[in-house]
Structure formats: structure tokens, C-alpha cells
Design a protein around this motif. Structure first.
Motif, PDB file in Angstrom:
ATOM      1  N   VAL A 262       9.981   9.794   1.619  1.00 54.41           N
ATOM      2  CA  VAL A 262      10.224   8.641   2.373  1.00 54.41           C
ATOM      3  C   VAL A 262       9.949   7.698   2.053  1.00 54.41           C
ATOM      4  N   LEU A 263       9.231   7.343   2.620  1.00 58.80           N
ATOM      5  CA  LEU A 263       7.540   6.335   1.864  1.00 58.80           C
ATOM      6  C   LEU A 263       8.194   5.584   0.793  1.00 58.80           C
ATOM      7  N   GLY A 264       8.284   5.834   0.009  1.00 62.25           N
ATOM      8  CA  GLY A 264       8.929   5.680  -1.218  1.00 62.25           C
ATOM      9  C   GLY A 264      10.557   4.786  -1.083  1.00 62.25           C
ATOM     10  N   GLY A 265      10.810   5.607   0.036  1.00 60.59           N
ATOM     11  CA  GLY A 265      12.303   4.618  -0.018  1.00 60.59           C
ATOM     12  C   GLY A 265      12.171   3.736   0.369  1.00 60.59           C
ATOM     13  N   TRP A 266      11.246   3.859   2.349  1.00 61.14           N
ATOM     14  CA  TRP A 266      11.137   3.085   3.273  1.00 61.14           C
ATOM     15  C   TRP A 266      10.554   1.996   3.186  1.00 61.14           C
ATOM     16  N   ALA A 267       9.249   2.191   2.010  1.00 62.69           N
ATOM     17  CA  ALA A 267       8.758   0.477   1.726  1.00 62.69           C
ATOM     18  C   ALA A 267       8.710   0.164   0.619  1.00 62.69           C
ATOM     19  N   SER A 268       9.788   0.281   0.324  1.00 64.07           N
ATOM     20  CA  SER A 268      10.638  -0.198  -1.241  1.00 64.07           C
ATOM     21  C   SER A 268      11.307  -1.869  -0.215  1.00 64.07           C
TER      22      SER A 268
ATOM     23  N   SER B 118      14.386  -2.068   0.258  1.00 64.41           N
ATOM     24  CA  SER B 118      16.081  -1.824   0.015  1.00 64.41           C
ATOM     25  C   SER B 118      16.825  -1.452   0.573  1.00 64.41           C
ATOM     26  N   LYS B 119      17.453  -1.695   1.177  1.00 61.70           N
ATOM     27  CA  LYS B 119      18.617  -0.948   1.752  1.00 61.70           C
ATOM     28  C   LYS B 119      18.863   0.558   1.064  1.00 61.70           C
ATOM     29  N   TYR B 120      19.554   0.106  -0.574  1.00 60.59           N
ATOM     30  CA  TYR B 120      19.655   1.147  -1.055  1.00 60.59           C
ATOM     31  C   TYR B 120      18.667   2.333  -1.116  1.00 60.59           C
ATOM     32  N   SER B 121      17.577   2.227  -1.168  1.00 62.90           N
ATOM     33  CA  SER B 121      16.311   2.983  -1.390  1.00 62.90           C
ATOM     34  C   SER B 121      16.520   3.694  -0.344  1.00 62.90           C
ATOM     35  N   PHE B 122      16.125   2.810   1.051  1.00 66.43           N
ATOM     36  CA  PHE B 122      16.185   3.293   2.790  1.00 66.43           C
ATOM     37  C   PHE B 122      17.149   4.719   2.987  1.00 66.43           C
ATOM     38  N   LEU B 123      18.357   4.219   1.809  1.00 63.02           N
ATOM     39  CA  LEU B 123      20.034   5.704   2.491  1.00 63.02           C
ATOM     40  C   LEU B 123      19.500   6.221   1.348  1.00 63.02           C
ATOM     41  N   GLY B 124      18.502   6.162   0.585  1.00 64.02           N
ATOM     42  CA  GLY B 124      18.551   7.408  -0.438  1.00 64.02           C
ATOM     43  C   GLY B 124      17.324   8.498  -0.494  1.00 64.02           C
ATOM     44  N   ALA B 125      16.449   7.734   0.452  1.00 66.01           N
ATOM     45  CA  ALA B 125      15.264   8.176   0.841  1.00 66.01           C
ATOM     46  C   ALA B 125      15.536   9.305   1.861  1.00 66.01           C
ATOM     47  N   MET B 126      16.555   9.189   3.180  1.00 58.71           N
ATOM     48  CA  MET B 126      17.117   9.527   4.277  1.00 58.71           C
ATOM     49  C   MET B 126      17.703  10.569   3.559  1.00 58.71           C
ATOM     50  N   ARG B 127      19.348  10.705   2.249  1.00 59.31           N
ATOM     51  CA  ARG B 127      19.490  11.489   2.003  1.00 59.31           C
ATOM     52  C   ARG B 127      18.421  13.264   1.758  1.00 59.31           C
ATOM     53  N   ALA B 128      17.281  12.325   1.098  1.00 59.94           N
ATOM     54  CA  ALA B 128      16.425  13.108   0.742  1.00 59.94           C
ATOM     55  C   ALA B 128      15.307  14.206   1.512  1.00 59.94           C
ATOM     56  N   ALA B 129      15.101  12.956   2.497  1.00 60.35           N
ATOM     57  CA  ALA B 129      14.543  14.143   4.510  1.00 60.35           C
ATOM     58  C   ALA B 129      15.841  14.803   4.460  1.00 60.35           C
TER      59      ALA B 129
ATOM     60  N   PHE C 113       0.805  -1.021  -0.076  1.00 60.85           N
ATOM     61  CA  PHE C 113       0.521  -0.042   0.055  1.00 60.85           C
ATOM     62  C   PHE C 113       0.958   0.998   0.176  1.00 60.85           C
ATOM     63  N   LEU C 114       2.160   1.335   0.944  1.00 60.08           N
ATOM     64  CA  LEU C 114       2.337   2.452   1.160  1.00 60.08           C
ATOM     65  C   LEU C 114       3.805   2.790  -0.360  1.00 60.08           C
ATOM     66  N   PHE C 115       4.027   1.610  -0.971  1.00 64.56           N
ATOM     67  CA  PHE C 115       4.671   1.183  -1.939  1.00 64.56           C
ATOM     68  C   PHE C 115       4.070   2.329  -3.278  1.00 64.56           C
ATOM     69  N   VAL C 116       2.585   1.870  -2.967  1.00 61.23           N
ATOM     70  CA  VAL C 116       1.628   2.728  -4.462  1.00 61.23           C
ATOM     71  C   VAL C 116       1.788   3.660  -4.309  1.00 61.23           C
ATOM     72  N   LEU C 117       1.103   4.143  -2.560  1.00 61.74           N
ATOM     73  CA  LEU C 117       0.795   5.278  -2.345  1.00 61.74           C
ATOM     74  C   LEU C 117       2.280   6.708  -2.804  1.00 61.74           C
ATOM     75  N   ALA C 118       3.009   6.226  -2.456  1.00 63.05           N
ATOM     76  CA  ALA C 118       4.685   6.921  -2.042  1.00 63.05           C
ATOM     77  C   ALA C 118       4.604   8.014  -3.066  1.00 63.05           C
ATOM     78  N   PRO C 119       4.463   7.232  -4.348  1.00 65.77           N
ATOM     79  CA  PRO C 119       4.295   8.542  -6.004  1.00 65.77           C
ATOM     80  C   PRO C 119       3.493   9.228  -5.840  1.00 65.77           C
ATOM     81  N   ILE C 120       2.063   9.062  -5.452  1.00 66.34           N
ATOM     82  CA  ILE C 120       0.855   9.625  -5.999  1.00 66.34           C
ATOM     83  C   ILE C 120       0.834  10.889  -4.733  1.00 66.34           C
ATOM     84  N   ILE C 121       1.704  10.609  -3.637  1.00 68.35           N
ATOM     85  CA  ILE C 121       2.093  11.110  -2.771  1.00 68.35           C
ATOM     86  C   ILE C 121       2.780  12.743  -3.110  1.00 68.35           C
TER      87      ILE C 121
END
Length: 343
Positions: A143-149, A151-162, A84-92
């Protein structure tokens, strides 16, 4: 309701409000392919090549081919992701960008078929706070896109973006405070009218604030040289690593729509909005064309910087935001406050 109508001075029928909402969303969808094509063409010229020139006349249909290719791809997601969050993130991300576009004034109130119509989606007396509020919500999409994926690489990118968005929003917000003090209002239309009353665009007295806000806008949109949230050499791809097809296209569209939105906000706050220089007063139907021309010029500057400057290191990115931009914005605010009180 009576108080609101007294402050606004006119009332728009519901059908006009619905029509304006549809126009804003449709225009937003059409702007993205134009900016994408312009970027690829301009980057090609900067790099001494042609750019897209095969699909359609002079390559004009290349963005539609790219978007179509992404939308027709099979949707997939990792097994470790949260559906659900994986789909919701880009919509936000795309909703917040479109909602911010609704606050951009393309002109003042005009008479259309006997009805007073404001050339903007919404004009609230806290317009600047409205823009920054949706900008703050947009970071949840990353942040949701990286965390809900999952993937550690995605989560690291999300933290950088935040961290990047929060850091540069502070400087960008302080840069706007000087404009608000000079205009005496948070409403975007009243800020434009204040520049008309002063006979001077705010870019002149607030030149430091203009530079700080424009720099923060580059970081807000994850554009070069501040595209550390998507640094493929370090993070494989950032917060959108696990996205493909429609999800990736949505993130892609939100990024380019944010370029247009922040260009429009910059033009409104510092470059006179729909005003022309030297006191030129054209007919009201010219006002939207003036705003679009200023948006185009600032979008070209975004592309120009991408073709010119290399990507910073992440420590340089954060140091620049906290040690240079934030003190500059603070000093600019203090000096403006003193001058406003004295004069």
C-alpha cells in the motif's frame, strides 16, 4: 525469565541466536535466485522451450545476472512521490518475509557441539499468530509503495493488493483454525509433534482446510491466477509501476521469498513438517532436508499453476474469496470443532 526457560526447556546462548539470525537471512537471500531459476526453467519446459541456457553452465548464473542488472541501475523516483515512504515500502516487504521465515521449524531441538539448538529461528507459543501478524504488516509495504509513488495507476494497484490480501487472509486464517484445534497448540513445532503423535499428517483430516489455505497462499503471494495486483494489461504494472533498480529488485525478491515461506508454513501445518510418511524415523540431520524437499515440491506446484491457469477478472477474484473460500473455511472449522468435542 525463569518461566520462559521452564516452558522452553533449554536456553540458547546469545552467539547461537546471532548465528541463527545470520543463517536465516543468508539462506533467504540464496533461496530466491534458486526459485527464480527453477521457475524460468520449468516454465520453459511447460512451454516447450529451453529457458535460460546462456549465462553460466546450463544458465545457472542467469538469476545473478538479472539481480545484478537491477541493482546497478540508476535509482530514480517520480517528482510527486514521497521520498522516505517510497524507499521504506519495499524494505517492509522484504523484512516481513524474512521475519516470517524465522518461525519455520526445520527440525526439533538437537545437540550441536554440546549445546541444545533448535532448528528454527524462533519458537513462540503463538507461532501461527506470529506468522499472520507479519503477513498483515506485509500489506503495508504494498500500500505504501503504491501511495507514495504519486501515481494513480500505482495507487489503484495498491488498493487492489490491499483488498485481495485482506479477503484471502480471512479464509486462510479460518482454514488454520481446524489445525490448531486438532493440535491443541499455536506453536508450529508442537503442531508437527501433534501430527507425529496422531500418526497422521493433518492434510488427511483437514483436506478442505489444506485446499483453502493453499489457495489463499496463491492470493497472498500475488501469483497467477490471482496476480491482479500486478495485472499489466489493466494497471500498467500495479503498485510497483514507478519502481526500478534496487526497489523493484526488493519487491521481486520479497514475492519469491514469500512463495518459499508460505510453502514452508503449508508443509508445517498440513504435511508433517520434518516428519516422513509411514512412520519412518530418520536421524535428526535428515529433518531439514525433509522440510526443504517439501518446500521444493510446493514451490513447483506454485510454478505449475502459473503455467496452467489464466488470470481471473477482479470481480471473479473477490467473489471466489468471499463466496466460496470463506464459507468452505467456516464449515470446515465448525465441523472440526464438533468432532474434536465429540471425540
Amino acid at each position: 525469565m525463569t518461566t520462559v526457560l521452564a516452558e522452553v526447556g533449554f536456553y540458547e546462548p546469545v552467539w547461537i541466536q546471532i548465528l541463527k539470525a545470520l543463517v536465516i537471512f543468508a539462506v533467504g537471500l540464496q533461496i530466491v535466485p534458486i526459485v527464480l531459476l527453477a521457475e524460468r526453467k520449468i516454465l520453459g519446459r511447460f512451454q516447450q522451450r529451453y529457458g535460460p541456457n546462456r549465462v553460466g553452465p546450463f544458465g545457472a548464473l542467469q538469476p545473478l545476472a538479472d539481480i545484478g542488472k537491477l541493482l546497478w541501475k540508476e535509482e530514480f523516483r517520480p517528482k510527486t512521490s514521497i521520498g522516505f515512504l517510497f524507499v521504506l515500502a519495499p524494505i517492509i516487504s522484504i523484512i516481513t518475509a524474512t521475519a516470517t521465515l524465522a518461525a519455520v521449524p526445520f527440525g526439533n531441538v538437537v545437540d550441536i557441539f554440546g549445546e541444545p539448538v533448535g532448528l528454527y529461528g524462533i519458537d513462540v507459543n503463538i507461532g501461527i499468530l506470529y506468522v499472520f501478524a507479519f503477513g498483515a504488516i506485509a500489506f503495508y509495504g504494498l500500500v505504501l509503495g503504491g501511495w507514495a509513488s504519486g501515481s494513480k495507476y500505482s495507487f489503484l494497484g495498491a488498493m487492489r493488493a490491499a483488498a485481495q490480501l485482506i479477503s484471502y487472509e480471512v479464509a486462510g486464517g479460518l482454514a488454520v483454525v481446524g489445525v490448531v484445534m486438532m493440535a491443541g497448540s499455536l506453536s508450529l513445532t508442537e503442531i508437527v509433534e501433534a501430527q507425529a503423535a496422531d500418526g497422521m499428517w493433518f492434510v488427511v483430516p483437514q483436506f478442505v482446510g489444506f485446499l483453502v489455505f493453499l489457495t489463499a497462499a496463491f492470493a497472498e503471494t500475488n501469483r497467477a491466477p490471482f496476480d491482479l495486483a500486478e495485472a499489466d494489461a489493466e494497471l500498467v504494472g500495479g503498485y510497483n509501476t514507478e519502481y526500478g533498480g534496487g526497489g523493484f529488485a526488493t519487491y521481486f525478491m520479497a514475492e519469491y521469498l514469500n512463495i518459499v515461506v508460505l510453502s514452508a508454513i503449508t508443509a508445517t501445518l498440513f504435511l508433517g513438517g520434518w516428519l516422513l510418511p509411514f512412520g519412518i524415523d530418520p536421524p535428526t540431520w535428515v529433518d531439514p532436508l525433509v522440510v526443504i524437499a517439501k518446500i521444493g515440491a510446493l514451490s513447483f506446484f506454485f510454478i505449475w499453476i502459473r503455467a496452467t491457469l489464466p488470470r481471473l477478472r477482479y470481480d471473479q477474484l473477490m467473489s471466489f474469496g468471499w463466496k466460496i473460500l470463506l464459507p468452505l473455511a467456516t464449515i470446515n472449522t465448525l465441523v472440526t470443532a464438533i468432532l474434536v468435542v465429540v471425540w
